[in-house]
Design a protein around this motif. Sequence first.
Motif, PDB file in Angstrom:
ATOM      1  N   TYR A  42       0.739  -1.075  -0.223  1.00 49.97           N
ATOM      2  CA  TYR A  42       0.167   0.360   0.147  1.00 49.97           C
ATOM      3  C   TYR A  42       1.220   1.439   0.371  1.00 49.97           C
ATOM      4  N   HIS A  43       1.722   1.224   1.160  1.00 49.35           N
ATOM      5  CA  HIS A  43       2.619   2.367   0.894  1.00 49.35           C
ATOM      6  C   HIS A  43       3.458   2.734  -0.155  1.00 49.35           C
ATOM      7  N   TRP A  44       4.108   1.718  -0.383  1.00 50.09           N
ATOM      8  CA  TRP A  44       4.928   1.749  -0.998  1.00 50.09           C
ATOM      9  C   TRP A  44       4.433   2.293  -3.192  1.00 50.09           C
ATOM     10  N   LYS A  46       1.730   1.970  -3.616  1.00 49.39           N
ATOM     11  CA  LYS A  46       0.356   2.864  -4.060  1.00 49.39           C
ATOM     12  C   LYS A  46      -0.051   4.196  -3.957  1.00 49.39           C
ATOM     13  N   HIS A  47       1.187   4.535  -2.405  1.00 50.29           N
ATOM     14  CA  HIS A  47       1.099   5.353  -2.144  1.00 50.29           C
ATOM     15  C   HIS A  47       2.157   6.029  -2.605  1.00 50.29           C
ATOM     16  N   HIS A  48       3.229   5.619  -2.767  1.00 47.26           N
ATOM     17  CA  HIS A  48       4.680   6.693  -3.522  1.00 47.26           C
ATOM     18  C   HIS A  48       4.481   6.158  -4.561  1.00 47.26           C
ATOM     19  N   ASN A  94      11.752  11.340   0.001  1.00 46.12           N
ATOM     20  CA  ASN A  94      11.578  11.804   1.204  1.00 46.12           C
ATOM     21  C   ASN A  94      11.348   9.871   1.292  1.00 46.12           C
ATOM     22  N   HIS A  95       9.991   9.279   0.890  1.00 46.86           N
ATOM     23  CA  HIS A  95       9.861   7.805   0.251  1.00 46.86           C
ATOM     24  C   HIS A  95      10.738   7.244   0.101  1.00 46.86           C
ATOM     25  N   GLU A  96      11.897   7.365  -0.775  1.00 46.17           N
ATOM     26  CA  GLU A  96      12.543   6.420  -0.811  1.00 46.17           C
ATOM     27  C   GLU A  96      13.764   7.076  -0.317  1.00 46.17           C
TER      28      GLU A  96
HETATM   29 FE   LIG Z   1       4.065   8.043   2.990  1.00 42.46          FE
END
Ligand SMILES: [Fe+2]
Length: 182
Positions: A42-44, A46-48, A94-96
Amino acid sequence: MMQRLCTRKYVHGTVSASIDLKPPPYALDALEPHMSKETLEYHWGKHHRGYVNNLNKQIEGTELDGKSLGDIILASYNKGDVLPTFNNAAQVWNHEFFWESMKPGGGGKPSGELLELINRDFGSFESLIKEFTLAATTQFGSGWAWLVYNDRKLEVVKSSNAINPLVLESHHAYYLDFKART
Ligand SMILES: [Fe+2]
């Protein structure tokens, strides 16, 4: 006759400009049981991915197209008068950084020079954890907590929304990996 070089990549039928969705440097289930595969999906996934796709749509055909992610962040931060691309660009970075700051079996007390610097600037590893946790939990609204090496000193800083150390005043581009505990 001029030949046009095509540098566009087509991902799932949508045009992707220059910024890629970088996968975490481990399998999506590799952080279990601390972080579930579903969370990573989900976080990577979809979100990222959403930040990357939206950024590419925003920069396509503009002067930011083809620039590095860091340059896009600095240009769109626009000295604090942020342009619409800033949030997506900074959140991609930031996510990377977040994914790359973790690894299977990671965490715990560091060693060597890093531990020496932590002891010098925070007193102990435990004090750093305290300060870092406080920064993360007292950030009003969404944001990030960072361990930065600024002016030859380790510091904990927090930032709101997408703001990151690349644009925090006087912070240089030296970062240390830190596994956030949730
Ligand atoms: Fe996030």
